[in-house]
Design a protein around this motif. Structure first.
Motif, PDB file in Angstrom:
ATOM      1  N   CYS A   1     -42.913 -25.928  77.870  1.00  0.00           N
ATOM      2  CA  CYS A   1     -43.337 -25.295  79.127  1.00  0.00           C
ATOM      3  C   CYS A   1     -42.218 -24.459  79.745  1.00  0.00           C
TER       4      CYS A   1
ATOM      5  N   ASP B   1     -59.533 -19.205  78.568  1.00  0.00           N
ATOM      6  CA  ASP B   1     -58.463 -19.848  79.332  1.00  0.00           C
ATOM      7  C   ASP B   1     -58.312 -19.186  80.700  1.00  0.00           C
TER       8      ASP B   1
ATOM      9  N   CYS C   1     -47.654 -30.635  84.859  1.00  0.00           N
ATOM     10  CA  CYS C   1     -48.418 -29.398  84.916  1.00  0.00           C
ATOM     11  C   CYS C   1     -49.433 -29.470  86.052  1.00  0.00           C
TER      12      CYS C   1
ATOM     13  N   TYR D   1     -53.044 -29.135  84.565  1.00  0.00           N
ATOM     14  CA  TYR D   1     -53.169 -29.911  83.325  1.00  0.00           C
ATOM     15  C   TYR D   1     -54.615 -30.053  82.849  1.00  0.00           C
ATOM     16  N   GLU D   2     -55.527 -30.345  83.759  1.00  0.00           N
ATOM     17  CA  GLU D   2     -56.925 -30.578  83.369  1.00  0.00           C
ATOM     18  C   GLU D   2     -57.589 -29.326  82.790  1.00  0.00           C
TER      19      GLU D   2
ATOM     20  N   ARG E   1     -55.610 -26.562  81.512  1.00  0.00           N
ATOM     21  CA  ARG E   1     -54.557 -25.784  80.853  1.00  0.00           C
ATOM     22  C   ARG E   1     -55.090 -25.024  79.641  1.00  0.00           C
TER      23      ARG E   1
ATOM     24  N   LYS F   1     -55.752 -23.547  75.913  1.00  0.00           N
ATOM     25  CA  LYS F   1     -55.965 -24.205  74.619  1.00  0.00           C
ATOM     26  C   LYS F   1     -54.643 -24.365  73.868  1.00  0.00           C
TER      27      LYS F   1
ATOM     28  N   CYS G   1     -51.719 -24.780  75.001  1.00  0.00           N
ATOM     29  CA  CYS G   1     -50.957 -25.885  75.594  1.00  0.00           C
ATOM     30  C   CYS G   1     -51.553 -27.230  75.199  1.00  0.00           C
ATOM     31  N   ARG G   2     -52.884 -27.316  75.200  1.00  0.00           N
ATOM     32  CA  ARG G   2     -53.550 -28.577  74.831  1.00  0.00           C
ATOM     33  C   ARG G   2     -53.233 -28.972  73.398  1.00  0.00           C
ATOM     34  N   GLU G   3     -53.111 -28.003  72.515  1.00  0.00           N
ATOM     35  CA  GLU G   3     -52.934 -28.288  71.091  1.00  0.00           C
ATOM     36  C   GLU G   3     -51.474 -28.420  70.658  1.00  0.00           C
TER      37      GLU G   3
END
Length: 168
Positions: A63, A74, A118, A121-122, A124, A126, A128-130
């Protein structure tokens, strides 16, 4: 088994990853040539083990240094979450890079708090999620990305180290 989290020395991991680049590339290239039949299962077990030991919020190097690629989905999701118009969101946070991708104007991530958490976060992106992509199927298909990520992400480094121990 849950482990006690410790502070993460990012510079130490970057040095280790730099020293191991050649060996890691060779190991991952071998997986690509002849992946074990149970590679996906082994990789998932290793991923889970690594993330039981490493708390990303003690690091947040991704980050701080890597900007995610922003898809239109996104942008729409985050702008809606922030109650912003798409054009206002893009003007405030994004730019087009040399590859034509939408990325942050500046780093670190503007949604990263001082506590390394973050604020979106909920919802964020794709990417970042992966990240660091160590829980995906057929991990050998992204060797170039895995190697690159070991230089930034202590968990990615630990993943390759542990996977190479499990698959000899």
């Amino acid at each position: 088994m849950k482990y006690k989290f410790q502070e993460i020395d990012i510079a130490h991991y970057r040095d280790l990853a730099g020293q191991k680049q050649k060996a890691h590339k060779k190991f991952l290239a071998g997986l690509a040539k002849k992946p074990p039949k149970n590679l996906d299962r082994i990789a998932q077990v290793v991923h889970d083990d690594v993330f039981n030991r490493i708390d990303c919020t003690l690091c947040a190097n991704c980050c701080k240094t890597l900007g995610p690629l922003w898809t239109e989905a996104d942008i729409e999701r985050v702008a809606k979450h922030l109650r912003m118009k798409l054009t206002d969101f893009e003007a405030a946070y994004l730019r087009i890079d040399e590859d034509g991708d939408k990325v942050f104007q500046t780093m670190p991530c503007p949604f990263l708090g001082a506590d390394n958490l973050c604020s979106i976060y909920e919802v964020r992106p794709k990417a970042c999620r992966e990240f660091p992509h160590t829980d995906r199927k057929k991990i050998y298909q992204i060797n170039h990305l895995t190697i690159k990520n070991t230089l930034t992400c202590p968990a990615a480094y630990e993943f390759v180290e542990e996977l190479s121990e499990k698959i000899k």
